[in-house]
Design an enzyme around this catalytic site. Structure first.
Site: not given
Length: 407
Positions: A137, A95
């Protein structure tokens, strides 16, 4: 928490993101892969080539700008994307990289319009949005790990069956002899292949086409295009080079386009082409667990040569006393006409559904090519079916159905 000023600035960028979003995301992927080519081991190259990944990300960024102060509105879409990320083994360490190159893309594409204030606001907003994805997630990874299935796992092809001229099924069992975990009807797995001559690993997601509870997983793959086309690399390789006894790698089942087994209302399963695969899992599950449920199975194909599972559908429908099936062929062969292998000719449209649909309060599941789904969903809504009763799945990155319709 984001400040009111940050929210105001991010929301103010929504119009320009609507106009130039795909330009930004195309630049983002180009520069990302140039700097981090190893990420091409994760991404679907075909979706990149078609521009679908760029469009999907542009839609997501625009939605984030629009609802930055109401992120709960985006949770259903976030969960759908998170399932795909978990299936592709996207991790939290990816990310920051994505954030860096997304901000760079906004700055380089928008130029002077991307003021320091805009970039700072988007940097803060990205951190919040990324954390939402990471948290969801993480839960999905933990669930997969309860089945002792972390990342990609080797599976052996126990059986390979040609279902039609285009679709072939692969019956898979874990190479280490471990049990197949439970999954929900409608879910998919990611297949990862190492293909000779390819610099990077190739990933594709395929729906599981049989009911849960078996000692195998079954995927049914449509041959796409022809080699050496990017659009058909994986499917052609599976069809032509992966045989019984060979191994491929899978991640644990994922996806939220799943049969609601708590719902006992009448069920309509409507598919086009290879969209039949998740419907087979749902139909067979109903035949095992909800034998009294009213089921209508509607499938559209060009003709019997390309339709998969004809006999399997018939056998399954015969197990359900309140079930019926309709085969809709666009271009029936002479043999189809002689043997009456289809029920309706042409396309599934409003007129046909008006005759078939007898309960507008039923649960409707739709899967197939985007134009097919657009037409079917429009027809169902015109018939008066509530939007919340219509469930659908895209193959590949999610796009906005209404935007596609207007394109």
């Amino acid at each position: 928490m984001l400040s009111e000023n940050t929210i105001k600035i991010v929301k103010s960028t929504a119009p320009v993101l609507a106009e130039r979003g795909v330009e930004i995301t195309s630049y983002f992927y180009k520069t990302l892969f140039e700097a981090h080519p190893q990420l091409l081991n994760i991404f679907n190259h075909a979706n990149q080539k078609q521009g679908r990944q760029q469009t999907a990300l542009a839609n997501t960024v625009y939605a984030a700008a629009t609802y930055i102060d109401q992120l709960e509105v985006l949770l259903p879409a976030v969960k759908q994307i998170a399932h795909k990320h978990r299936s592709l083994n996207v991790k939290k360490e990816h990310y920051p990289i994505v954030g860096e190159f997304l901000l760079k893309a906004i700055k380089d594409v928008l130029g002077d319009a991307a003021t320091p204030e805009v970039l700072q606001a988007w940097g803060e907003a990205y951190q919040v949005i990324a954390q939402v994805f990471i948290d969801i997630e993480n839960e999905m990874y933990e669930e997969a790990n309860t089945h002792k299935w972390e990342g990609f796992k080797a599976f052996k092809v126990m059986k390979k069956v040609k279902e039609s001229s285009l679709i072939t099924s692969f019956y898979l069992q874990a190479t280490d002899g471990s049990d197949v975990p439970a999954f929900q009807p409608g879910q998919y797995v990611t297949v990862r292949l190492t293909v000779s001559g390819e610099e990077y690993l190739l990933n594709r997601q395929y729906s599981l086409s049989d009911a849960p509870g078996k000692d195998y997983l079954r995927i049914s793959v449509k041959r796409e295009g022809a080699e050496p086309s990017t659009l058909g690399k994986v499917s052609n390789y599976l069809h032509d080079h992966v045989n019984e006894g060979d191994e491929i790698e899978l991640t644990a089942p994922a996806g939220d386009f799943v049969l609601d087994e708590s719902n006992k209302s009448p069920l309509y399963l409507i598919s086009g082409g290879v969209g039949i695969t998740p419907m087979m899992s749902m139909l067979k599950r109903v035949a095992e667990q909800q034998t009294d449920r009213a089921v209508t199975f509607i499938h559209a194909a060009k003709n019997s040569e390309v339709q998969a599972f004809h006999q399997e559908i018939t056998e399954t429908i015969n197990l359900l006393p309140n079930a019926r099936t309709y085969n809709v062929y666009e271009n029936p062969t002479a043999s189809d006409r002689e043997n009456k292998t289809f029920d309706l000719e042409g396309y599934i449209d409003y007129q046909k559904l008006q005759e078939i649909v007898t309960d507008k309060e039923a649960a409707f599941y739709v899967c197939g090519p985007v134009p097919f789904m657009r037409n079917v969903i429009d027809a169902l809504e015109t018939l008066g079916v509530k939007t919340e009763n219509i469930h659908f799945e895209f193959f590949g990155p999610s796009i906005n159905l209404k935007e596609y319709q207007q394109a």
